[in-house]
Design a protein around this motif. Structure first.
Motif, PDB file in Angstrom:
ATOM      1  N   LEU A 103     -42.706  22.181 -34.730  1.00  0.00           N
ATOM      2  CA  LEU A 103     -42.699  23.642 -34.842  1.00  0.00           C
ATOM      3  C   LEU A 103     -43.622  24.085 -35.966  1.00  0.00           C
ATOM      4  CD1 LEU A 103     -38.886  24.374 -34.523  1.00  0.00           C
ATOM      5  CD2 LEU A 103     -40.655  25.064 -32.905  1.00  0.00           C
ATOM      6  N   LYS A 104     -44.393  25.143 -35.735  1.00  0.00           N
ATOM      7  CA  LYS A 104     -45.239  25.701 -36.796  1.00  0.00           C
ATOM      8  C   LYS A 104     -44.366  26.326 -37.878  1.00  0.00           C
ATOM      9  CE  LYS A 104     -49.444  26.885 -34.324  1.00  0.00           C
ATOM     10  NZ  LYS A 104     -50.257  27.979 -33.825  1.00  0.00           N
ATOM     11  N   ARG A 105     -43.448  27.140 -37.456  1.00  0.00           N
ATOM     12  CA  ARG A 105     -42.538  27.815 -38.390  1.00  0.00           C
ATOM     13  C   ARG A 105     -41.139  27.285 -38.096  1.00  0.00           C
ATOM     14  NH1 ARG A 105     -40.371  33.523 -38.349  1.00  0.00           N
ATOM     15  NH2 ARG A 105     -39.717  33.774 -40.503  1.00  0.00           N
ATOM     16  N   LYS A 106     -40.552  26.609 -39.055  1.00  0.00           N
ATOM     17  CA  LYS A 106     -39.294  25.886 -38.825  1.00  0.00           C
ATOM     18  C   LYS A 106     -38.136  26.809 -38.462  1.00  0.00           C
ATOM     19  CE  LYS A 106     -41.569  22.253 -39.872  1.00  0.00           C
ATOM     20  NZ  LYS A 106     -42.562  21.931 -38.909  1.00  0.00           N
ATOM     21  N   LEU A 107     -38.161  28.062 -38.893  1.00  0.00           N
ATOM     22  CA  LEU A 107     -37.087  28.994 -38.547  1.00  0.00           C
ATOM     23  C   LEU A 107     -37.076  29.354 -37.067  1.00  0.00           C
ATOM     24  CD1 LEU A 107     -37.058  31.396 -41.629  1.00  0.00           C
ATOM     25  CD2 LEU A 107     -35.400  29.642 -41.031  1.00  0.00           C
ATOM     26  N   ASN A 108     -38.185  29.091 -36.373  1.00  0.00           N
ATOM     27  CA  ASN A 108     -38.220  29.365 -34.936  1.00  0.00           C
ATOM     28  C   ASN A 108     -37.253  28.484 -34.157  1.00  0.00           C
ATOM     29  OD1 ASN A 108     -40.050  31.447 -35.021  1.00  0.00           O
ATOM     30  ND2 ASN A 108     -41.817  30.124 -34.679  1.00  0.00           N
ATOM     31  N   CYS A 109     -36.772  27.416 -34.776  1.00  0.00           N
ATOM     32  CA  CYS A 109     -35.835  26.544 -34.066  1.00  0.00           C
ATOM     33  C   CYS A 109     -34.552  27.293 -33.714  1.00  0.00           C
ATOM     34  CB  CYS A 109     -35.529  25.289 -34.875  1.00  0.00           C
ATOM     35  SG  CYS A 109     -34.510  25.543 -36.322  1.00  0.00           S
ATOM     36  N   PHE A 110     -34.207  28.326 -34.486  1.00  0.00           N
ATOM     37  CA  PHE A 110     -32.987  29.086 -34.200  1.00  0.00           C
ATOM     38  C   PHE A 110     -33.134  29.984 -32.984  1.00  0.00           C
ATOM     39  CE2 PHE A 110     -32.564  28.186 -38.791  1.00  0.00           C
ATOM     40  CZ  PHE A 110     -31.414  27.432 -38.713  1.00  0.00           C
ATOM     41  N   TRP A 111     -34.362  30.215 -32.535  1.00  0.00           N
ATOM     42  CA  TRP A 111     -34.586  31.031 -31.342  1.00  0.00           C
ATOM     43  C   TRP A 111     -34.754  30.185 -30.095  1.00  0.00           C
ATOM     44  CZ3 TRP A 111     -33.270  35.805 -31.808  1.00  0.00           C
ATOM     45  CH2 TRP A 111     -33.335  36.408 -33.050  1.00  0.00           C
ATOM     46  N   ASP A 112     -34.911  28.906 -30.277  1.00  0.00           N
ATOM     47  CA  ASP A 112     -35.054  27.989 -29.147  1.00  0.00           C
ATOM     48  C   ASP A 112     -33.676  27.442 -28.813  1.00  0.00           C
ATOM     49  OD1 ASP A 112     -35.651  26.005 -27.346  1.00  0.00           O
ATOM     50  OD2 ASP A 112     -37.257  25.133 -28.533  1.00  0.00           O
ATOM     51  N   PHE A 113     -33.036  28.010 -27.799  1.00  0.00           N
ATOM     52  CA  PHE A 113     -31.646  27.671 -27.497  1.00  0.00           C
ATOM     53  C   PHE A 113     -31.496  26.239 -26.992  1.00  0.00           C
ATOM     54  CE2 PHE A 113     -30.266  31.642 -28.732  1.00  0.00           C
ATOM     55  CZ  PHE A 113     -31.084  32.626 -28.192  1.00  0.00           C
ATOM     56  N   TRP A 114     -32.485  25.706 -26.286  1.00  0.00           N
ATOM     57  CA  TRP A 114     -32.410  24.313 -25.862  1.00  0.00           C
ATOM     58  C   TRP A 114     -32.465  23.389 -27.062  1.00  0.00           C
ATOM     59  CZ3 TRP A 114     -30.258  22.827 -21.757  1.00  0.00           C
ATOM     60  CH2 TRP A 114     -30.376  23.543 -20.584  1.00  0.00           C
ATOM     61  N   PHE A 115     -33.301  23.741 -28.040  1.00  0.00           N
ATOM     62  CA  PHE A 115     -33.361  22.938 -29.256  1.00  0.00           C
ATOM     63  C   PHE A 115     -32.025  22.966 -29.987  1.00  0.00           C
ATOM     64  CE2 PHE A 115     -34.051  22.391 -33.777  1.00  0.00           C
ATOM     65  CZ  PHE A 115     -34.748  21.203 -33.800  1.00  0.00           C
ATOM     66  N   MET A 116     -31.420  24.139 -30.080  1.00  0.00           N
ATOM     67  CA  MET A 116     -30.123  24.254 -30.756  1.00  0.00           C
ATOM     68  C   MET A 116     -29.055  23.442 -30.023  1.00  0.00           C
ATOM     69  SD  MET A 116     -30.611  26.025 -33.442  1.00  0.00           S
ATOM     70  CE  MET A 116     -28.953  26.419 -33.896  1.00  0.00           C
ATOM     71  N   PHE A 117     -29.042  23.513 -28.692  1.00  0.00           N
ATOM     72  CA  PHE A 117     -28.079  22.759 -27.893  1.00  0.00           C
ATOM     73  C   PHE A 117     -28.278  21.249 -28.084  1.00  0.00           C
ATOM     74  CE2 PHE A 117     -26.984  20.738 -23.782  1.00  0.00           C
ATOM     75  CZ  PHE A 117     -25.626  20.970 -23.802  1.00  0.00           C
ATOM     76  N   ASP A 118     -29.536  20.799 -28.001  1.00  0.00           N
ATOM     77  CA  ASP A 118     -29.831  19.374 -28.188  1.00  0.00           C
ATOM     78  C   ASP A 118     -29.460  18.908 -29.589  1.00  0.00           C
ATOM     79  OD1 ASP A 118     -30.754  19.272 -25.618  1.00  0.00           O
ATOM     80  OD2 ASP A 118     -32.880  19.348 -26.161  1.00  0.00           O
ATOM     81  N   THR A 119     -29.734  19.736 -30.581  1.00  0.00           N
ATOM     82  CA  THR A 119     -29.389  19.388 -31.959  1.00  0.00           C
ATOM     83  C   THR A 119     -27.884  19.264 -32.128  1.00  0.00           C
ATOM     84  OG1 THR A 119     -31.365  20.516 -32.756  1.00  0.00           O
ATOM     85  CG2 THR A 119     -29.636  20.081 -34.379  1.00  0.00           C
ATOM     86  N   PHE A 120     -27.141  20.170 -31.513  1.00  0.00           N
ATOM     87  CA  PHE A 120     -25.683  20.102 -31.569  1.00  0.00           C
ATOM     88  C   PHE A 120     -25.178  18.800 -30.950  1.00  0.00           C
ATOM     89  CE2 PHE A 120     -21.548  21.023 -29.538  1.00  0.00           C
ATOM     90  CZ  PHE A 120     -20.799  21.231 -30.692  1.00  0.00           C
ATOM     91  N   LEU A 121     -25.713  18.438 -29.788  1.00  0.00           N
ATOM     92  CA  LEU A 121     -25.303  17.191 -29.133  1.00  0.00           C
ATOM     93  C   LEU A 121     -25.655  15.971 -29.975  1.00  0.00           C
ATOM     94  CD1 LEU A 121     -26.228  17.851 -25.397  1.00  0.00           C
ATOM     95  CD2 LEU A 121     -23.969  17.909 -26.463  1.00  0.00           C
ATOM     96  N   VAL A 122     -26.833  15.982 -30.581  1.00  0.00           N
ATOM     97  CA  VAL A 122     -27.238  14.853 -31.425  1.00  0.00           C
ATOM     98  C   VAL A 122     -26.353  14.769 -32.662  1.00  0.00           C
ATOM     99  CG1 VAL A 122     -29.103  13.973 -32.885  1.00  0.00           C
ATOM    100  CG2 VAL A 122     -29.586  14.706 -30.561  1.00  0.00           C
TER     101      VAL A 122
END
Length: 133
Positions: A103-122
């Motif tokens: 990610l260019k801007r790390k705060l954008n991860c909070f807008w990427d719902f698939w990333f948030m879901f995958d992070t939660f599972l991990v």
């Protein structure tokens, strides 16, 4: 009114999907290039499928009641199941870290719902296998 709602829904879906590709990713570094590569994406899909198959094998054949000679001994698939589960956990942790670093801007991860879901599972997987074994 229906067309406005449809356009709004399409825009929200497009915005969340665009977080995965394009201007939100850093293509200048090797991690961004790795994350965008079809080989990395296809490898991740294969690992997900193999993990699902492994979960079925673990559920079917890794019971205390199958440990016939010593019911209080190790499970039938020990130590293989521990090694395989740690490999899956390591790969999925690496995959999330690669996607985060890309990610260019790390705060954008909070807008990427698939990333948030995958992070939660991990995080659940890390908690289960590495923190509370």
């Amino acid at each position: 009114a229906e067309s406005v709602a449809s356009a709004l829904n399409d825009d929200v879906f497009t915005t969340s999907r665009s977080m995965l590709r394009g201007k939100y990713r850093n293509h200048a570094n090797c991690v961004g290039a790795l994350e965008e590569s079809p080989r990395f994406q296809n490898t991740t899909l294969v690992v997900i499928v193999v993990n699902a198959i492994w979960i079925c094998i673990d559920i079917q054949w890794n019971h205390k009641r199958l440990a016939v000679p010593f019911p209080d001994g190790p499970l039938p698939l020990e130590p293989y199941c521990t090694v395989v589960e740690n490999c899956f956990c390591a790969y999925f942790t690496l995959e999330v870290l690669v996607r985060f670093v890309a990610l260019k801007r790390k705060l954008n991860c909070f807008w990427d719902f698939w990333f948030m879901f995958d992070t939660f599972l991990v995080l659940l997987m890390v908690f289960e296998f590495w923190i509370v074994p």
